[in-house]
Design a protein around this motif. Sequence first.
Motif: not given
Lengths: 340, 340
Positions: A116-120, A327-333
């Motif tokens: 989950f890299p979006i914040l760092k 993958i985890n930049t999208k809505y979990p399916m």
Amino acid sequence: MRRRLVKENRPKVILYGLGPIGISTGKILAQRQSIEIVSAIEIADDKAGKDLGELLGIKAARGITVSKTLGEAKNYGIADVVVHTTSSFVETVFPQLEEIISGGMNCVSSTEELFFPILKAPDATRKIDELAKKYGVTVVGTGVNPGFVMDTLPLFLTGVCERVDEVHIQRRVDASKRRLPLQKKVGATLDADEFYKRVETGTLGHIGLRESLQYLAVNLGWNLDDIEEQVDPVISEKDITTEYFHVKKGQVAGIKHIARGFTNGKAVLSLDLRMYVGAEKSFDRITIGGNPSLEIEVKQGTPGDIATASILANSVSLAMHADPGLINTKYPMWPHCEKL
Amino acid sequence: MRRRLVKENRPKVILYGLGPIGISTGKILAQRQSIEIVSAIEIADDKAGKDLGELLGIKAARGITVSKTLGEAKNYGIADVVVHTTSSFVETVFPQLEEIISGGMNCVSSTEELFFPILKAPDATRKIDELAKKYGVTVVGTGVNPGFVMDTLPLFLTGVCERVDEVHIQRRVDASKRRLPLQKKVGATLDADEFYKRVETGTLGHIGLRESLQYLAVNLGWNLDDIEEQVDPVISEKDITTEYFHVKKGQVAGIKHIARGFTNGKAVLSLDLRMYVGAEKSFDRITIGGNPSLEIEVKQGTPGDIATASILANSVSLAMHADPGLINTKYPMWPHCEKL
């Protein structure tokens, strides 16, 4: 770009990284008849040039010579999925991912920060996601933790909740039953001063706890006011002898790493990870406060080593089926509770 | 057809069916500020024509008059998602789904058989999937069971397994703490003869157990030789008084519904569901035999009523984000173990 179709039912896999996790994952994949390992990459001199089958101890993987770089590898760009296990940090793996993606290959990575890299690392995350979409490939960052125990599993459980007010997760690992590197990794036999010194230099501590916490907060739709992260030693209360060494009373038995997320001064999220020799038992416990409240226990815990290699191996199919992108930049399916 | 974009951030929802589950789900949705309920459908005379806000007991839902049919409903075809809770059977709901899908609306349905209909109703399943793709909408069949406890949750857990040899799931529900209809539904106070008569006429028994079993088998990549399903009464060993009635010793306290899947004569899958008044405690237990083996317990169990309504409400976002088609005819978008 349209996703390239797999011409036969046997996805071609490249192993990129042959450290302990790469080797374990390779062993699983080499035994799956519907997957074909076509290349392996490892920069370390004691493995490059060797035969993969010998390194894995598996006949089926014989005949593949380990290359030093992806560019040199046989089947570069023909493979469907690269299983990537080189480093914990997004910054370190960024050029490697660029090369994989630009080669038109899907990627499953054990890089903890990539879960989950979006914040760092927002810039790198956007570049990876855009590049993956451009080349029509999927990038999956996963593992047992981050990737399962303290993030995706709790979020999955919230699917049956009308409302979630708080989530608390405990993971206890009796390190005395684990391999020597893990017993060392948790700091066993150190004294407390040395322990804290190593925490400061970044050589002790679990990587990815913050990422797990942020993944939960973002997907639950919560804005955290603050995040606290704390690493402390668990001091042994008695003399303990493991297969490998002795921990004296008063020495460090292992690690206690806790991350908390606050809203309005209240710790609405807590991830409490303790790995030490002499833990009475291993378990994972997820407590969800809300409607309904839920308490879930994984008896004996989720065994870290085999579980990490397994979820990487099991993600090969996911990387082939999911929409292009990171993958985890999208809505979990799958359904999960979110503040709406 | 391209997926229609939601023009504002507030998905418009139609409630189709206002039985107990429809009402519970409506209550949750009406309280989510980012969702807008725009219509409600119920054929029953005591609800059609009434005000939805009064039926739900929620002010925010006032001003919406319940229609008898989808065709008559305000905002037909303008809504983003229809939350459909009318019947347990694919055959019954097929024309309703056709109308929803052809209207260009996504659908979340509590229809138990729709959770995994491909084996029981292959033609209807293909038609629903094709129609959904044609109109660019997603159809989600879900619930707590089927939909969570005995199928998606265990499959999710196998994500950390190298190999799965068998999966056994127990669900125990103390019906004495549940609403009157559930206590009746499990057959409490009947004698055993009457119980078996009702099982034969299909008025007793859990719908969807076979679907959960088949979902697990197909996604684990297993070919079952045989499936056995058995419904028996749990006979009360003592007199029990609930809020609603007395169950005498020797009378039926509830239901024991077991489904097993066999390969080579061995029950590799078993789903064991017992709901009865006087059960000592409620719990869900999932046992995975493999490498690693895992045992997971949901303490107190997953509370059926609120959990079903919640997962339906939580699936509104999924229906908006997932690729067009019927959801469980595709590869699940999370890592799981499969025989490869």
